[in-house]
Design a protein around this motif. Structure first.
Motif, PDB file in Angstrom:
ATOM      1  N   ARG A  18       8.736 -13.096  -5.702  1.00 26.70           N
ATOM      2  CA  ARG A  18       7.823 -12.827  -6.606  1.00 26.70           C
ATOM      3  C   ARG A  18       6.444 -12.286  -5.799  1.00 26.70           C
ATOM      4  N   ALA A  19       6.271 -10.886  -5.840  1.00 23.07           N
ATOM      5  CA  ALA A  19       4.774 -10.479  -5.366  1.00 23.07           C
ATOM      6  C   ALA A  19       3.570 -10.481  -6.378  1.00 23.07           C
ATOM      7  N   PRO A  20       2.389 -10.697  -5.907  1.00 18.06           N
ATOM      8  CA  PRO A  20       1.274 -10.578  -6.942  1.00 18.06           C
ATOM      9  C   PRO A  20       1.051  -9.077  -7.735  1.00 18.06           C
ATOM     10  N   ARG A  21       0.932  -9.276  -8.828  1.00 18.66           N
ATOM     11  CA  ARG A  21       0.759  -7.921  -9.622  1.00 18.66           C
ATOM     12  C   ARG A  21      -0.622  -7.227  -9.227  1.00 18.66           C
ATOM     13  N   VAL A  22      -0.483  -6.101  -9.029  1.00 18.40           N
ATOM     14  CA  VAL A  22      -1.671  -4.979  -8.935  1.00 18.40           C
ATOM     15  C   VAL A  22      -2.064  -4.414  -9.896  1.00 18.40           C
ATOM     16  N   ASP A  34     -15.989   8.631  -2.690  1.00 20.04           N
ATOM     17  CA  ASP A  34     -15.780   9.098  -1.588  1.00 20.04           C
ATOM     18  C   ASP A  34     -14.617   9.328  -0.919  1.00 20.04           C
ATOM     19  N   VAL A  35     -13.577   8.621  -1.292  1.00 21.62           N
ATOM     20  CA  VAL A  35     -12.228   8.833  -0.609  1.00 21.62           C
ATOM     21  C   VAL A  35     -11.064   8.650  -1.463  1.00 21.62           C
ATOM     22  N   LEU A  36     -10.205   9.766  -1.717  1.00 18.61           N
ATOM     23  CA  LEU A  36      -9.157   9.506  -2.522  1.00 18.61           C
ATOM     24  C   LEU A  36      -7.820   9.331  -1.834  1.00 18.61           C
ATOM     25  N   VAL A  37      -7.237   7.892  -2.155  1.00 19.57           N
ATOM     26  CA  VAL A  37      -5.869   7.680  -1.232  1.00 19.57           C
ATOM     27  C   VAL A  37      -4.842   8.055  -2.091  1.00 19.57           C
ATOM     28  N   VAL A  38      -3.859   8.853  -1.576  1.00 17.68           N
ATOM     29  CA  VAL A  38      -2.701   9.174  -2.580  1.00 17.68           C
ATOM     30  C   VAL A  38      -1.633   8.407  -2.077  1.00 17.68           C
ATOM     31  N   GLY A  39      -1.182   7.275  -2.799  1.00 14.61           N
ATOM     32  CA  GLY A  39       0.031   6.541  -2.343  1.00 14.61           C
ATOM     33  C   GLY A  39      -0.268   5.038  -2.325  1.00 14.61           C
ATOM     34  N   MET A  40       0.489   4.344  -3.098  1.00 13.42           N
ATOM     35  CA  MET A  40       0.053   2.917  -3.252  1.00 13.42           C
ATOM     36  C   MET A  40       1.035   1.818  -2.648  1.00 13.42           C
ATOM     37  N   GLY A  41       1.734   2.754  -1.482  1.00 14.08           N
ATOM     38  CA  GLY A  41       2.557   1.687  -0.716  1.00 14.08           C
ATOM     39  C   GLY A  41       1.880   0.909   0.494  1.00 14.08           C
ATOM     40  N   ILE A  42       2.672   0.898   1.565  1.00 18.68           N
ATOM     41  CA  ILE A  42       2.194  -0.190   2.741  1.00 18.68           C
ATOM     42  C   ILE A  42       0.763   0.690   3.399  1.00 18.68           C
ATOM     43  N   SER A  43       0.982   2.009   3.549  1.00 20.73           N
ATOM     44  CA  SER A  43       0.033   2.841   4.257  1.00 20.73           C
ATOM     45  C   SER A  43      -1.288   2.849   3.437  1.00 20.73           C
ATOM     46  N   MET A 190       2.741  -8.762   1.452  1.00 19.00           N
ATOM     47  CA  MET A 190       1.605  -8.224   2.281  1.00 19.00           C
ATOM     48  C   MET A 190       0.801  -7.099   1.671  1.00 19.00           C
ATOM     49  N   THR A 191       1.590  -6.024   0.973  1.00 16.30           N
ATOM     50  CA  THR A 191       1.050  -4.798   0.382  1.00 16.30           C
ATOM     51  C   THR A 191       0.165  -5.045  -0.738  1.00 16.30           C
ATOM     52  N   ALA A 192       0.602  -5.971  -1.663  1.00 18.62           N
ATOM     53  CA  ALA A 192      -0.034  -6.387  -2.801  1.00 18.62           C
ATOM     54  C   ALA A 192      -1.336  -7.278  -2.432  1.00 18.62           C
ATOM     55  N   GLY A 193      -1.460  -8.013  -1.192  1.00 18.56           N
ATOM     56  CA  GLY A 193      -2.464  -8.549  -0.717  1.00 18.56           C
ATOM     57  C   GLY A 193      -3.634  -7.851  -0.313  1.00 18.56           C
ATOM     58  N   PHE A 194      -3.267  -6.620   0.435  1.00 23.47           N
ATOM     59  CA  PHE A 194      -4.311  -5.796   0.812  1.00 23.47           C
ATOM     60  C   PHE A 194      -4.804  -4.894  -0.504  1.00 23.47           C
ATOM     61  N   HIS A 195      -3.973  -4.361  -1.521  1.00 22.96           N
ATOM     62  CA  HIS A 195      -4.433  -3.720  -2.555  1.00 22.96           C
ATOM     63  C   HIS A 195      -5.416  -4.662  -3.435  1.00 22.96           C
ATOM     64  N   LEU A 196      -5.129  -5.827  -3.610  1.00 27.08           N
ATOM     65  CA  LEU A 196      -6.067  -6.711  -4.071  1.00 27.08           C
ATOM     66  C   LEU A 196      -7.353  -6.884  -3.592  1.00 27.08           C
ATOM     67  N   ALA A 197      -7.171  -6.943  -2.308  1.00 27.38           N
ATOM     68  CA  ALA A 197      -8.485  -6.822  -1.360  1.00 27.38           C
ATOM     69  C   ALA A 197      -9.605  -5.783  -1.831  1.00 27.38           C
TER      70      ALA A 197
END
Length: 403
Positions: A18-22, A34-43, A190-197
């Motif tokens: 189980r990974a945290p929900r984003v 200011d910045v649009l990021v296209v893509g909700m993966g690792i990068s 890991m990816t969910a953690g960065f998104h949540l931050a």
């Protein structure tokens, strides 16, 4: 427009944990940022976290949603050892360039580990050594030269003879290189953690939201979406993985298919230090252990043609990978409990492209991840963060678009 691909098929092993929900919201109106990021993966996750840490207003969109593209398909061997051996990369891009790329890769893994600790992201992160085994690309003598080249570049590398490899790891090969301080982790957590931050700092997440057109000007970029609303941004970062945007040059970039399996948990049967293992071969086999003792093994890469052809090979590739794993590790139960296939981008040199798109100075693109996707994603976050802060990363020229 972003090229649409079916990025994976089957059930990756990471779906068992189980990974945290984003959380995301519907894109229902025009927006500015200011910045649009296209893509909700690792990068996209690492980039959004890095930019919000600098106080920038960030919007992140994805046509699928968080963690739903190729992120679960990675086998997550987070290595600084680039797919392209240093000796071979030196022939392609020159010794100085190759050494700098390898050193930056080493720094990126260390920085990623430190950032995960700083943010307190729980993703089963564990340091692991890696073993590069002699194969059909580099035999024993080639590996000796490779180890010497790495040491000359300031990187630790221990060459193991066939006897040393057998005694220390129980593996029968002509030789190997042992390297320290790579990372095993759960890529979805890991990816969910960065998104949540990033969200905690005010980043706005919208999905499903698909970028359909880009209009650049001297002051920013207007991005039309298939859902209707327009997002106006000072800068855009395309972190779409292997689904390239039409605005990004495809020269030098290709898409490869890979297959992978994961066994049942079997901690007592694992090899010493649970080192990452990969081959100096083409195609090469690569394997690692999960925190609960499963063995993840992949390889059999082929140039991408279409999803149907890739998926039709699932059964045969799964069987072949299990057989190869059994020959390398005869004491393991190699029966697959998970099997999947996915696609990844690569370049002729094996290095990523992290650069502003020609004639679109306010659009950054991150392309060509190869087998070091997570490591290269960390590089991208650092290089783009420095650029948007008005600086110039010392290694940025290493990852420019090919001329």
């Amino acid at each position: 427009m972003i090229r649409r691909l079916d990025l994976r098929t089957g059930t990756p092993v990471w779906m068992a944990y189980r990974a945290p929900r984003v959380p995301v919201a519907t894109l229902s109106r025009d927006m500015k940022t200011d910045v649009l990021v296209v893509g909700m993966g690792i990068s996209g996750a690492m980039i959004a976290e890095a930019l919000t840490a600098d106080g920038l207003d960030v919007i992140v969109i994805d046509r699928r949603g968080p963690l739903k593209g190729s992120t679960p398909a990675t086998t997550a061997l987070v290595q600084y050892e680039i797919d392209q051996p240093l000796t071979l990369l030196s022939r392609k891009v020159g010794k100085t360039h190759a050494q700098a790329a390898w050193r930056r890769s080493r720094v990126a893994v260390a920085n990623l580990s430190a950032r995960l600790d700083e943010l307190g992201i729980a993703c089963a992160k564990t340091p692991r050594p890696s073993l590069l085994l002699a194969g059909n690309v580099l035999g024993a003598s080639g590996l000796r030269d490779e180890a010497n080249a790495r040491r000359e570049a300031g990187l630790y590398a221990e060459y193991l003879t066939a006897g040393q490899l057998r005694d220390r790891f129980g593996i029968e090969r002509d030789g190997a290189i042992l390297s320290p301080d790579n990372l095993a982790l759960d890529p979805r957590k890991m990816t969910a953690g960065f998104h949540l931050a990033a969200i905690a700092r005010g980043a706005r997440y919208h999905a499903p939201a698909e970028a359909s057109a880009f209009r650049s000007s001297a002051s920013g970029v207007e991005v039309e979406t298939s859902q209707g609303p327009v997002i106006s941004a000072k800068h855009v970062v395309l972190a779409t993985g292997y689904e390239l945007a039409s605005v990004a040059p495809a020269k030098g970039h290709s898409v490869i298919s890979t297959w992978a399996i994961a066994t049942r948990p079997q901690k007592q049967a694992l090899w010493p230090s649970q080192a990452f293992i990969w081959e100096a071969s083409d195609p090469y086999l690569y394997l690692r252990a999960t925190a609960d003792g499963r063995v993840v093994c992949g390889g059999e890469d082929e140039e991408f043609q279409d999803e149907d052809a890739r998926d039709a090979l699932m059964a045969a590739k799964t069987k072949r990978i299990a057989e190869k794993l059994g020959r390398l590790m005869p004491h393991l139960d190699v029966t697959p409990e998970f099997a999947w296939t996915g696609s990844f981008g690569t370049t002729a040199t094996g290095l990523p492209i992290i650069a502003k798109i020609p004639r679109h100075p306010r659009i950054h693109s991150v392309m060509g991840y190869g087998g070091n996707g997570i490591t290269f994603s960390r590089m991208a976050a650092e290089i783009i963060r420095t650029d948007l802060a008005g600086g110039r990363d010392a290694d940025a020229a290493l990852f420019a678009f090919p001329e």
